[in-house]
Write a protein that holds these residues in place. Structure first.
Motif, PDB file in Angstrom:
ATOM      1  N   GLY A  23      67.614  28.973  10.239  1.00  0.00           N
ATOM      2  CA  GLY A  23      68.785  29.786  10.526  1.00  0.00           C
ATOM      3  C   GLY A  23      69.486  29.343  11.789  1.00  0.00           C
ATOM      4  N   ASP A  24      70.449  30.150  12.218  1.00  0.00           N
ATOM      5  CA  ASP A  24      71.192  29.798  13.423  1.00  0.00           C
ATOM      6  C   ASP A  24      70.313  30.038  14.656  1.00  0.00           C
ATOM      7  OD1 ASP A  24      71.357  32.521  14.227  1.00  0.00           O
ATOM      8  OD2 ASP A  24      73.340  32.780  13.381  1.00  0.00           O
ATOM      9  N   THR A  55      68.599  21.256  11.414  1.00  0.00           N
ATOM     10  CA  THR A  55      68.566  20.994   9.982  1.00  0.00           C
ATOM     11  C   THR A  55      69.672  20.021   9.599  1.00  0.00           C
ATOM     12  OG1 THR A  55      69.930  22.942   9.530  1.00  0.00           O
ATOM     13  CG2 THR A  55      67.548  23.245   9.433  1.00  0.00           C
ATOM     14  N   GLU A  56      69.471  19.408   8.460  1.00  0.00           N
ATOM     15  CA  GLU A  56      70.398  18.406   7.956  1.00  0.00           C
ATOM     16  C   GLU A  56      70.997  18.887   6.640  1.00  0.00           C
ATOM     17  OE1 GLU A  56      69.206  14.384   6.003  1.00  0.00           O
ATOM     18  OE2 GLU A  56      69.211  14.098   8.184  1.00  0.00           O
ATOM     19  N   ASP A  57      72.271  18.686   6.465  1.00  0.00           N
ATOM     20  CA  ASP A  57      72.937  19.008   5.202  1.00  0.00           C
ATOM     21  C   ASP A  57      72.461  17.996   4.163  1.00  0.00           C
ATOM     22  OD1 ASP A  57      74.954  18.774   3.051  1.00  0.00           O
ATOM     23  OD2 ASP A  57      76.033  20.290   4.220  1.00  0.00           O
ATOM     24  N   LYS A  58      71.839  18.482   3.088  1.00  0.00           N
ATOM     25  CA  LYS A  58      71.261  17.575   2.087  1.00  0.00           C
ATOM     26  C   LYS A  58      72.318  16.740   1.377  1.00  0.00           C
ATOM     27  CE  LYS A  58      66.875  19.374   1.679  1.00  0.00           C
ATOM     28  NZ  LYS A  58      65.916  18.602   2.371  1.00  0.00           N
ATOM     29  N   GLU A  59      73.536  17.271   1.235  1.00  0.00           N
ATOM     30  CA  GLU A  59      74.586  16.549   0.518  1.00  0.00           C
ATOM     31  C   GLU A  59      75.240  15.456   1.376  1.00  0.00           C
ATOM     32  OE1 GLU A  59      77.347  19.298  -1.218  1.00  0.00           O
ATOM     33  OE2 GLU A  59      75.755  20.401  -2.239  1.00  0.00           O
ATOM     34  N   THR A  60      75.491  15.773   2.653  1.00  0.00           N
ATOM     35  CA  THR A  60      76.203  14.814   3.515  1.00  0.00           C
ATOM     36  C   THR A  60      75.279  14.033   4.438  1.00  0.00           C
ATOM     37  OG1 THR A  60      76.545  16.407   5.309  1.00  0.00           O
ATOM     38  CG2 THR A  60      78.215  16.348   3.549  1.00  0.00           C
ATOM     39  N   GLY A  61      74.070  14.548   4.676  1.00  0.00           N
ATOM     40  CA  GLY A  61      73.145  13.906   5.597  1.00  0.00           C
ATOM     41  C   GLY A  61      73.466  14.168   7.055  1.00  0.00           C
ATOM     42  N   GLU A  62      74.486  14.975   7.325  1.00  0.00           N
ATOM     43  CA  GLU A  62      74.879  15.276   8.702  1.00  0.00           C
ATOM     44  C   GLU A  62      74.090  16.455   9.249  1.00  0.00           C
ATOM     45  OE1 GLU A  62      79.089  15.710   9.134  1.00  0.00           O
ATOM     46  OE2 GLU A  62      79.507  13.932   7.914  1.00  0.00           O
ATOM     47  N   THR A  64      73.432  19.967  11.001  1.00  0.00           N
ATOM     48  CA  THR A  64      74.137  21.242  10.999  1.00  0.00           C
ATOM     49  C   THR A  64      73.932  21.915  12.358  1.00  0.00           C
ATOM     50  OG1 THR A  64      72.279  22.600  10.259  1.00  0.00           O
ATOM     51  CG2 THR A  64      73.564  21.485   8.539  1.00  0.00           C
ATOM     52  N   GLU A  65      74.473  23.087  12.522  1.00  0.00           N
ATOM     53  CA  GLU A  65      74.262  23.865  13.748  1.00  0.00           C
ATOM     54  C   GLU A  65      73.054  24.783  13.610  1.00  0.00           C
ATOM     55  OE1 GLU A  65      75.935  23.362  16.619  1.00  0.00           O
ATOM     56  OE2 GLU A  65      76.805  21.704  15.475  1.00  0.00           O
ATOM     57  N   ASN A  66      72.345  24.705  12.496  1.00  0.00           N
ATOM     58  CA  ASN A  66      71.167  25.531  12.258  1.00  0.00           C
ATOM     59  C   ASN A  66      69.890  24.782  12.605  1.00  0.00           C
ATOM     60  OD1 ASN A  66      72.663  27.723  11.358  1.00  0.00           O
ATOM     61  ND2 ASN A  66      72.645  27.008   9.252  1.00  0.00           N
TER      62      ASN A  66
END
Length: 77
Positions: A23-24, A55-62, A64-66
């Protein structure tokens, strides 16, 4: 169940107990405080493992702020 000394790999297919919270930052900080009693489980035969990572966005690989917070108890080596 404690993580055996020298264990490597994924704990998902095992009986090893791990807590994962995502989470955040504010949510992670609040929930982490609820698990402070786990630190009291440390002694000469076991240690508490704490891992915090973005954490990493699974779709973009970038990134996240979480965050993901992992807590487990492991045998001391």
């Amino acid at each position: 169940m404690e993580k055996p000394n020298g264990f490597t790999g994924s704990t998902f297919p095992t009986d090893i107990s791990t807590i994962r919270v995502t989470g955040d930052p504010q949510f992670i900080e609040t929930v982490a405080g609820l698990f402070s009693w786990i630190v009291g489980m440390e002694d000469y035969s076991r240690r508490v493992e704490i891992n915090l990572q973005k954490t990493e966005d699974k779709e973009t690989g970038e990134q996240t702020e979480n965050y993901a917070l992992y807590l487990s108890v492991a045998e001391r080596g």
